[in-house]
Design an enzyme around this catalytic site. Structure first.
Site, PDB file in Angstrom:
ATOM      1  N   TYR A 158      96.064 -10.080  36.528  1.00  0.00           N
ATOM      2  CA  TYR A 158      95.766 -11.416  35.428  1.00  0.00           C
ATOM      3  C   TYR A 158      96.994 -11.142  34.533  1.00  0.00           C
ATOM      4  O   TYR A 158      96.931 -12.064  33.662  1.00  0.00           O
ATOM      5  CB  TYR A 158      94.652 -10.943  34.579  1.00  0.00           C
TER       6      TYR A 158
ATOM      7  N   ARG B  35      80.006  -7.864  37.672  1.00  0.00           N
ATOM      8  CA  ARG B  35      80.146  -8.308  39.099  1.00  0.00           C
ATOM      9  C   ARG B  35      78.667  -8.646  39.518  1.00  0.00           C
ATOM     10  O   ARG B  35      77.537  -8.181  38.800  1.00  0.00           O
ATOM     11  CB  ARG B  35      80.273  -6.659  39.843  1.00  0.00           C
TER      12      ARG B  35
ATOM     13  N   HIS C 279      83.020 -13.559  42.953  1.00  0.00           N
ATOM     14  CA  HIS C 279      83.432 -13.061  41.458  1.00  0.00           C
ATOM     15  C   HIS C 279      84.212 -14.000  40.669  1.00  0.00           C
ATOM     16  O   HIS C 279      84.944 -13.848  39.791  1.00  0.00           O
ATOM     17  CB  HIS C 279      84.683 -11.861  41.820  1.00  0.00           C
TER      18      HIS C 279
ATOM     19  N   ARG D  36      83.540 -13.894  37.100  1.00  0.00           N
ATOM     20  CA  ARG D  36      84.032 -12.603  36.395  1.00  0.00           C
ATOM     21  C   ARG D  36      85.709 -12.720  36.168  1.00  0.00           C
ATOM     22  O   ARG D  36      86.197 -12.425  35.270  1.00  0.00           O
ATOM     23  CB  ARG D  36      83.808 -11.655  37.522  1.00  0.00           C
TER      24      ARG D  36
ATOM     25  N   HIS E  81      87.720  -1.600  35.137  1.00  0.00           N
ATOM     26  CA  HIS E  81      88.670  -1.069  35.727  1.00  0.00           C
ATOM     27  C   HIS E  81      89.220   0.280  35.541  1.00  0.00           C
ATOM     28  O   HIS E  81      89.505   0.364  34.471  1.00  0.00           O
ATOM     29  CB  HIS E  81      89.801  -2.000  35.924  1.00  0.00           C
TER      30      HIS E  81
ATOM     31  N   LYS F 251      81.100   0.599  39.563  1.00  0.00           N
ATOM     32  CA  LYS F 251      81.321   1.352  40.708  1.00  0.00           C
ATOM     33  C   LYS F 251      81.509   2.634  40.428  1.00  0.00           C
ATOM     34  O   LYS F 251      81.881   2.982  39.581  1.00  0.00           O
ATOM     35  CB  LYS F 251      82.548   0.954  41.298  1.00  0.00           C
TER      36      LYS F 251
END
Length: 309
Positions: free
Chosen positions: A290, A161, A255, A258, A281, A185
């Site tokens: 994806y 990110r 993004h 990414r 994630h 995160k």
């Protein structure tokens, strides 16, 4: 119902339905104190639906669940967004709940209509050719642009990110094994392999350009032109600048690289769960945006190798 799906839709709403819509919006404004924007959106949705029902010679208070589903199918044929359909259903639910509570409807037709899944929008990506052009855009004879080159290589090579990139400290880089320790995160830590190209350019940048950019904060990997930690907004403007230099017309987001990282990994055979770990994630469902890439690749492999493809 299906046979009527090509019926002409009138340009105006009948006086009876227009009065029903106006009364509902007035009551909504009085009771709920909703914004003008919301009232306008509800009015637009209801008028579109009323025109559709008129094309079937049905007024708004004669609607049943199959007709609502037929309208959703009509909108699907026009390729309207799932999120737009979800907002439409919200408008209809409030409208019919109001008239059901007023005693003007024996049954609420929306009680038998399910909400469609809004789904995830497809992330914007770049082709491998465009990525290569973007990575070649900085002029590495200038220290600032050398820094940007190293940042772009690391961003694409590791799928970081932008916030993770600009926050990097020297203690997070391990060039010998070729990994970067990322704080994502929720301060969750993950180790991401850099790849030979990223290691090469980071090593050169640290040796040839970073010393000219350092200020008091000597631990930040990518200092700004003011010799302090860069903001994500600043680097986002740099990305847009290099996209223009490279002649890339695609719409970019912070993004984009990414997403390109994830897409290109899957195109070359990576497992979805591996991509999940690399992106940081916590839930595979987030990475499943994806899956279209993996499915397209599998389809190509099937057509190429199956004897009856």
């Amino acid at each position: 119902m299906t046979a009527n799906r090509t019926a002409a839709i009138p340009d105006t709403v009948s006086a009876e339905d227009a009065e029903l819509i106006a009364r509902f919006l007035d009551q909504l404004w009085l009771e709920k104190d909703v914004s003008k924007h919301t009232l306008s959106a509800y009015g637009t949705d209801l008028r579109h639906f009323a025109r559709f029902t008129q094309s079937r010679d049905i007024s708004l208070l004669q609607v049943d669940a199959p007709l609502v589903n037929a309208y959703l199918a009509h909108r699907y044929d026009r390729q309207l967004a799932a999120r737009s359909n979800a907002r439409l259903l919200s408008s209809l639910r409030r409208f019919y709940r109001y008239y059901h509570q007023q005693g003007q409807l024996a049954l609420n037709p929306l009680s038998e209509v399910l909400n469609p899944k809004a789904g995830h929008s497809l992330p914007k990506s770049l082709s491998e050719t465009d990525v290569e052009a973007l990575l070649q855009a900085p002029d590495i004879t200038e220290a600032i642009q050398f820094r940007d080159k190293a940042m772009l290589e690391l961003l694409y090579g590791c799928g970081l990110r932008v916030t993770e990139l600009v926050n990097l400290r020297m203690t997070q880089l391990q060039l010998d094994p070729g990994v970067v320790r990322v704080l994502g995160k929720g301060r969750k830590e993950r180790l991401v392999p850099m790849g030979e190209e990223a290691v090469h350019w980071i090593a050169r940048y640290l040796r040839e350009a970073r010393p000219d950019l350092l200020g008091q904060d000597r631990d930040v990997v990518f200092p700004s032109s003011r010799q302090q930690q860069m903001t994500r907004q600043t680097f986002w403007h740099r990305i847009k600048h290099y996209a223009k230099v490279a002649g890339i017309d695609a719409t970019l987001s912070p993004h984009t690289l990414r997403h390109a990282f994830a897409t290109h990994l899957l195109n070359h055979g990576a497992d979805l769960r591996i991509v999940q770990v690399l992106l940081g994630h916590s839930d595979l469902s987030t990475t499943q945006i994806y899956t279209h890439v993996a499915q397209a690749r599998l389809q190509r492999l099937h057509q190429l190798h199956h004897p009856r493809a």
